[in-house]
Write a protein that holds these residues in place. Structure first.
Motif, short mmCIF file in Angstrom:
data_model
loop_
_atom_site.label_atom_id
_atom_site.label_comp_id
_atom_site.label_asym_id
_atom_site.label_seq_id
_atom_site.Cartn_x
_atom_site.Cartn_y
_atom_site.Cartn_z
N GLY A 118 0.80 -1.22 0.00
CA GLY A 118 0.00 0.00 0.00
C GLY A 118 0.83 1.26 0.00
N THR A 119 2.10 1.18 0.41
CA THR A 119 2.97 2.35 0.36
C THR A 119 3.59 2.47 -1.02
N MET A 120 3.93 3.70 -1.40
CA MET A 120 4.54 3.92 -2.71
C MET A 120 5.71 4.88 -2.57
N THR A 121 6.92 4.37 -2.75
CA THR A 121 8.11 5.19 -2.71
C THR A 121 8.22 6.02 -3.98
N ALA A 122 9.16 6.94 -3.99
CA ALA A 122 9.37 7.75 -5.19
C ALA A 122 9.77 6.87 -6.36
N ASP A 123 10.62 5.87 -6.12
CA ASP A 123 11.03 4.97 -7.20
C ASP A 123 9.83 4.16 -7.71
N ALA A 124 9.00 3.68 -6.78
CA ALA A 124 7.83 2.91 -7.19
C ALA A 124 6.86 3.78 -7.98
N ALA A 125 6.72 5.05 -7.57
CA ALA A 125 5.84 5.95 -8.30
C ALA A 125 6.35 6.18 -9.72
N ALA A 126 7.67 6.33 -9.86
CA ALA A 126 8.25 6.57 -11.19
C ALA A 126 8.06 5.35 -12.09
N SER A 127 8.30 4.15 -11.54
CA SER A 127 8.13 2.95 -12.37
C SER A 127 6.65 2.70 -12.68
N THR A 128 5.77 3.02 -11.71
CA THR A 128 4.33 2.88 -11.97
C THR A 128 3.91 3.84 -13.08
N ARG A 129 4.39 5.07 -13.02
CA ARG A 129 4.04 6.04 -14.06
C ARG A 129 4.54 5.57 -15.43
N ALA A 130 5.73 4.97 -15.46
CA ALA A 130 6.24 4.49 -16.75
C ALA A 130 5.34 3.40 -17.32
N ARG A 131 4.86 2.50 -16.45
CA ARG A 131 3.95 1.45 -16.94
C ARG A 131 2.62 2.06 -17.38
N LEU A 132 2.12 3.03 -16.61
CA LEU A 132 0.86 3.67 -16.98
C LEU A 132 0.98 4.42 -18.30
N ASP A 133 2.11 5.06 -18.53
CA ASP A 133 2.30 5.76 -19.80
C ASP A 133 2.22 4.78 -20.97
N ARG A 134 2.79 3.60 -20.80
CA ARG A 134 2.71 2.59 -21.87
C ARG A 134 1.28 2.10 -22.03
N LEU A 135 0.59 1.88 -20.92
CA LEU A 135 -0.81 1.46 -20.99
C LEU A 135 -1.64 2.52 -21.71
N HIS A 136 -1.46 3.76 -21.34
CA HIS A 136 -2.27 4.84 -21.91
C HIS A 136 -1.96 5.07 -23.39
N ALA A 137 -0.74 4.72 -23.80
CA ALA A 137 -0.37 4.89 -25.21
C ALA A 137 -0.79 3.72 -26.08
N ALA A 138 -1.15 2.61 -25.45
CA ALA A 138 -1.52 1.41 -26.21
C ALA A 138 -2.87 1.61 -26.90
N THR A 139 -3.04 0.93 -28.01
CA THR A 139 -4.34 0.93 -28.68
C THR A 139 -5.36 0.23 -27.79
N ALA A 140 -6.43 0.91 -27.47
CA ALA A 140 -7.45 0.32 -26.59
C ALA A 140 -8.13 -0.85 -27.29
N PRO A 141 -8.24 -2.00 -26.62
CA PRO A 141 -8.91 -3.15 -27.25
C PRO A 141 -10.35 -2.83 -27.60
N HIS A 142 -10.82 -3.43 -28.67
CA HIS A 142 -12.21 -3.25 -29.10
C HIS A 142 -13.16 -3.76 -28.02
#
Length: 301
Positions: free
Chosen positions: A116-140
């Protein structure tokens, strides 16, 4: 959930797993993890599975839950290696109806979930994954976000809290807490629906919905994002709110959308917990966790 469901047996769950995913599954162990769904570990001769029983209404219909899990599988197949998605069964779908809910099966991965805790490093890596998710083509067919909480919630709660909630040990405390905040709830509802009206002007992307660290699993192969029942097409702030809430603001996020999704979380939690404590409950560990959640959402600044 900390206690197994009262309306389905382990034998029934294992039978569905064997019929639709793994005929060799021979054992089933209940896992007191998470909150809001029930989970088991099923084991066969060669494989292990993470089994989930999701509730449906009001959050999902059978069709929208199926679409969310199918969408997650599509994202994983499209190259997002951090998406740990449910598996399609021999029937071709990702869910099977059971006990008024829907059962799904995900490959078991050894790893450590976040606390449940999120360090600065965890936040940065989470944001990187979210950026890839948000850039992906949304499934039909991905479910599309719409406001979860109706404009009439305040009037509904005002009516319901006029009557005693005596179906369990926490009912009256919950009722008094909700009743004391009806004015604030009304203000939150008005603001929420005003802000929701501007969501259509935003770019809509595939969003996880709850990408906090408890939905992340650290494995030898990398960190995986789990629990895709909340996958929806929505403004990206639906995910970025989680980072800000953990103390890591995202300067490029739309403040109005961050506020709207924060209000949505708060109001949806209040609505669900009010229903919980108005109904029969026994004072279980799940009930105690739910009461804490209700009081936290009512009182936080």
């Amino acid at each position: 959930m900390r206690e197994p469901p009262a309306d389905v047996t382990a034998t029934e769950v294992l039978s569905v797993v064997r019929s639709h995913w793994d005929a060799d599954a021979i054992t089933l162990v209940y896992l007191p993890v998470g909150f809001g769904a029930h989970h088991w570990r099923a084991s066969g001769r060669a494989r292990h599975w993470f089994v989930t029983l999701d509730a449906l209404l009001p959050r999902h219909t059978a069709a929208t839950l199926e679409a969310a899990y199918a969408g997650a599988a599509g994202l994983a197949a499209g190259g997002l290696e951090f998406v740990l998605a449910p598996c399609a069964g021999t029937h071709g779908g990702f869910t099977v109806p059971l006990a008024g809910g829907a059962l799904s099966v995900t490959p078991w991965r050894e790893g450590s979930p976040g606390d449940g805790t999120m360090t600065a490093d965890a936040a940065a890596s989470t944001r990187a994954r979210l950026d890839r998710l948000h850039a992906a083509t949304a499934p039909h067919g991905l479910p599309r976000w719409r406001p979860l909480v109706g404009a009439g919630l305040t009037d509904d709660l005002a009516t319901r809290t006029r009557r005693p909630w005596t179906e369990g040990p926490h009912g009256e405390r919950a009722r008094a807490a909700v009743q004391a905040r009806l004015g604030e709830i009304g203000t939150w509802i008005t603001t929420y629906h005003r802000l929701a009206g501007s969501a259509d002007a935003c770019a809509w992307v595939a969003t996880h919905g709850e990408p906090h660290t408890r939905n992340q699993l650290d494995t030898a192969e990398g960190t995986l994002l789990v629990d895709w029942e909340s996958l929806k097409l929505a403004p990206r702030e639906r995910d970025l709110r989680t980072l800000g809430e953990a103390g890591h603001p995202q300067p490029d996020a739309d403040p109005a959308m961050l506020e709207m999704f924060d209000l949505e979380w708060r109001l949806d939690e209040i609505s669900q917990y009010a229903t919980w404590f108005e109904a029969p409950h026994a004072g279980s560990e799940d009930d105690r966790i739910a009461l804490g959640g209700l009081l936290s959402e009512l009182d936080r600044t």
